[in-house]
Design a protein around this motif. Structure first.
Motif, PDB file in Angstrom:
ATOM      1  N   UNK A  51     -11.467  -5.800   5.417  1.00 25.31           N
ATOM      2  CA  UNK A  51     -11.062  -4.480   5.353  1.00 25.31           C
ATOM      3  C   UNK A  51     -10.481  -3.682   4.222  1.00 25.31           C
ATOM      4  N   UNK A  52      -9.604  -4.434   3.591  1.00 27.18           N
ATOM      5  CA  UNK A  52      -8.946  -4.096   2.223  1.00 27.18           C
ATOM      6  C   UNK A  52      -9.627  -4.031   1.333  1.00 27.18           C
ATOM      7  N   UNK A  53     -10.567  -4.884   0.977  1.00 24.82           N
ATOM      8  CA  UNK A  53     -11.761  -5.039  -0.263  1.00 24.82           C
ATOM      9  C   UNK A  53     -12.829  -3.955   0.147  1.00 24.82           C
ATOM     10  N   UNK A  54     -13.301  -3.731   1.268  1.00 25.40           N
ATOM     11  CA  UNK A  54     -14.235  -2.745   1.711  1.00 25.40           C
ATOM     12  C   UNK A  54     -13.769  -1.506   1.544  1.00 25.40           C
ATOM     13  N   UNK A  55     -12.450  -1.001   1.737  1.00 27.08           N
ATOM     14  CA  UNK A  55     -11.934   0.423   1.475  1.00 27.08           C
ATOM     15  C   UNK A  55     -11.615   0.399   0.088  1.00 27.08           C
ATOM     16  N   UNK A  56     -11.431  -0.652  -0.707  1.00 21.43           N
ATOM     17  CA  UNK A  56     -11.221  -0.482  -2.264  1.00 21.43           C
ATOM     18  C   UNK A  56     -12.368  -0.163  -3.083  1.00 21.43           C
ATOM     19  N   UNK A  57     -13.423  -0.951  -2.606  1.00 23.56           N
ATOM     20  CA  UNK A  57     -14.809  -0.446  -3.052  1.00 23.56           C
ATOM     21  C   UNK A  57     -15.526   0.805  -2.778  1.00 23.56           C
ATOM     22  N   UNK A 116     -13.802   3.336  -2.126  1.00 22.99           N
ATOM     23  CA  UNK A 116     -12.659   4.310  -3.030  1.00 22.99           C
ATOM     24  C   UNK A 116     -12.981   4.319  -4.520  1.00 22.99           C
ATOM     25  N   UNK A 117     -13.546   3.164  -5.007  1.00 19.28           N
ATOM     26  CA  UNK A 117     -13.980   3.351  -6.026  1.00 19.28           C
ATOM     27  C   UNK A 117     -15.289   3.700  -6.563  1.00 19.28           C
ATOM     28  N   UNK A 175     -16.110   8.421  -6.656  1.00 13.44           N
ATOM     29  CA  UNK A 175     -16.446   9.478  -7.870  1.00 13.44           C
ATOM     30  C   UNK A 175     -17.825   9.506  -8.254  1.00 13.44           C
ATOM     31  N   UNK A 176     -18.723   8.485  -8.112  1.00 16.65           N
ATOM     32  CA  UNK A 176     -19.924   8.537  -8.385  1.00 16.65           C
ATOM     33  C   UNK A 176     -21.075   9.107  -7.583  1.00 16.65           C
ATOM     34  N   UNK A 177     -20.278   9.162  -6.407  1.00 14.18           N
ATOM     35  CA  UNK A 177     -21.372   9.849  -5.112  1.00 14.18           C
ATOM     36  C   UNK A 177     -21.976  11.155  -5.586  1.00 14.18           C
ATOM     37  N   UNK A 178     -21.450  12.100  -6.058  1.00 10.30           N
ATOM     38  CA  UNK A 178     -21.711  13.280  -6.371  1.00 10.30           C
ATOM     39  C   UNK A 178     -23.037  13.219  -7.396  1.00 10.30           C
ATOM     40  N   UNK A 179     -22.994  12.277  -8.297  1.00 10.91           N
ATOM     41  CA  UNK A 179     -24.123  11.815  -9.414  1.00 10.91           C
ATOM     42  C   UNK A 179     -25.363  11.747  -8.434  1.00 10.91           C
ATOM     43  N   UNK A 188     -27.044   4.302   2.437  1.00 15.93           N
ATOM     44  CA  UNK A 188     -27.493   3.558   1.453  1.00 15.93           C
ATOM     45  C   UNK A 188     -26.271   3.928   0.138  1.00 15.93           C
ATOM     46  N   UNK A 189     -25.683   4.918   0.233  1.00 14.97           N
ATOM     47  CA  UNK A 189     -24.524   5.135  -0.879  1.00 14.97           C
ATOM     48  C   UNK A 189     -23.322   4.015  -0.569  1.00 14.97           C
ATOM     49  N   UNK A 190     -22.931   3.936   0.841  1.00 13.18           N
ATOM     50  CA  UNK A 190     -21.945   3.054   1.272  1.00 13.18           C
ATOM     51  C   UNK A 190     -22.457   1.690   1.015  1.00 13.18           C
ATOM     52  N   UNK A 191     -23.563   1.357   1.302  1.00 14.79           N
ATOM     53  CA  UNK A 191     -23.963  -0.049   1.028  1.00 14.79           C
ATOM     54  C   UNK A 191     -23.793  -0.387  -0.255  1.00 14.79           C
ATOM     55  N   UNK A 192     -24.357   0.491  -1.143  1.00 12.98           N
ATOM     56  CA  UNK A 192     -23.990   0.240  -2.651  1.00 12.98           C
ATOM     57  C   UNK A 192     -22.701   0.065  -3.121  1.00 12.98           C
ATOM     58  N   UNK A 193     -21.735   0.953  -2.457  1.00 13.73           N
ATOM     59  CA  UNK A 193     -20.373   0.887  -2.898  1.00 13.73           C
ATOM     60  C   UNK A 193     -19.646  -0.552  -2.518  1.00 13.73           C
ATOM     61  N   UNK A 194     -20.399  -1.048  -1.433  1.00 15.88           N
ATOM     62  CA  UNK A 194     -19.640  -2.169  -0.518  1.00 15.88           C
ATOM     63  C   UNK A 194     -20.463  -3.428  -1.416  1.00 15.88           C
ATOM     64  N   UNK A 195     -21.646  -3.218  -2.016  1.00 13.33           N
ATOM     65  CA  UNK A 195     -21.968  -4.605  -2.716  1.00 13.33           C
ATOM     66  C   UNK A 195     -21.849  -4.543  -4.085  1.00 13.33           C
TER      67      UNK A 195
END
Length: 100
Positions: free
Chosen positions: A11-17, A19-20, A23-27, A90-97
């Motif tokens: 959970x903690x690492x998924x949330x951190x990724x 969160x990180x 900021x890139x999502x809008x692009x 897809x955006x969430x999967x990219x953030x997690x990966x």
């Protein structure tokens, strides 16, 4: 529209990724747009994606082995519900990966 994204990060690492990656999502919003995101609890992220004059509420719930979400597509954008849901997933999967 409900989405589920399995992961093995905890959970903690998924949330951190996530969160990180926010900021890139809008692009990556086709045609431009904005994202407002707030952690309403330690495990729940509430977002509003604004694009094409519409606001799309998204709620993500982070657990130890998956991220579950709900995307509420407004009536005016229902014909694009599939692509919108896939964009969020897809955006969430990219953030997690990607380690951030």
């Amino acid at each position: 529209m409900d989405i589920e994204i399995p992961h093995d990060l905890g959970k903690a690492e998924a949330r951190r990724r996530i969160e990180a990656g926010l900021p890139k999502l809008e692009q990556h919003i086709p045609g431009g747009g904005t994202v407002q995101a707030t952690w309403s609890t330690q495990d729940q992220l509430d977002m509003e994606i604004s694009a094409m004059g519409q606001t799309i509420p998204v709620r993500l719930q982070v657990s130890d082995d998956q991220v579950r979400g709900t995307v509420a597509v407004p009536m005016l954008l229902r014909m694009m519900a599939g692509p919108i849901g896939e964009f969020v997933k897809a955006s969430a999967q990219k953030m997690l990966s990607r380690p951030a």
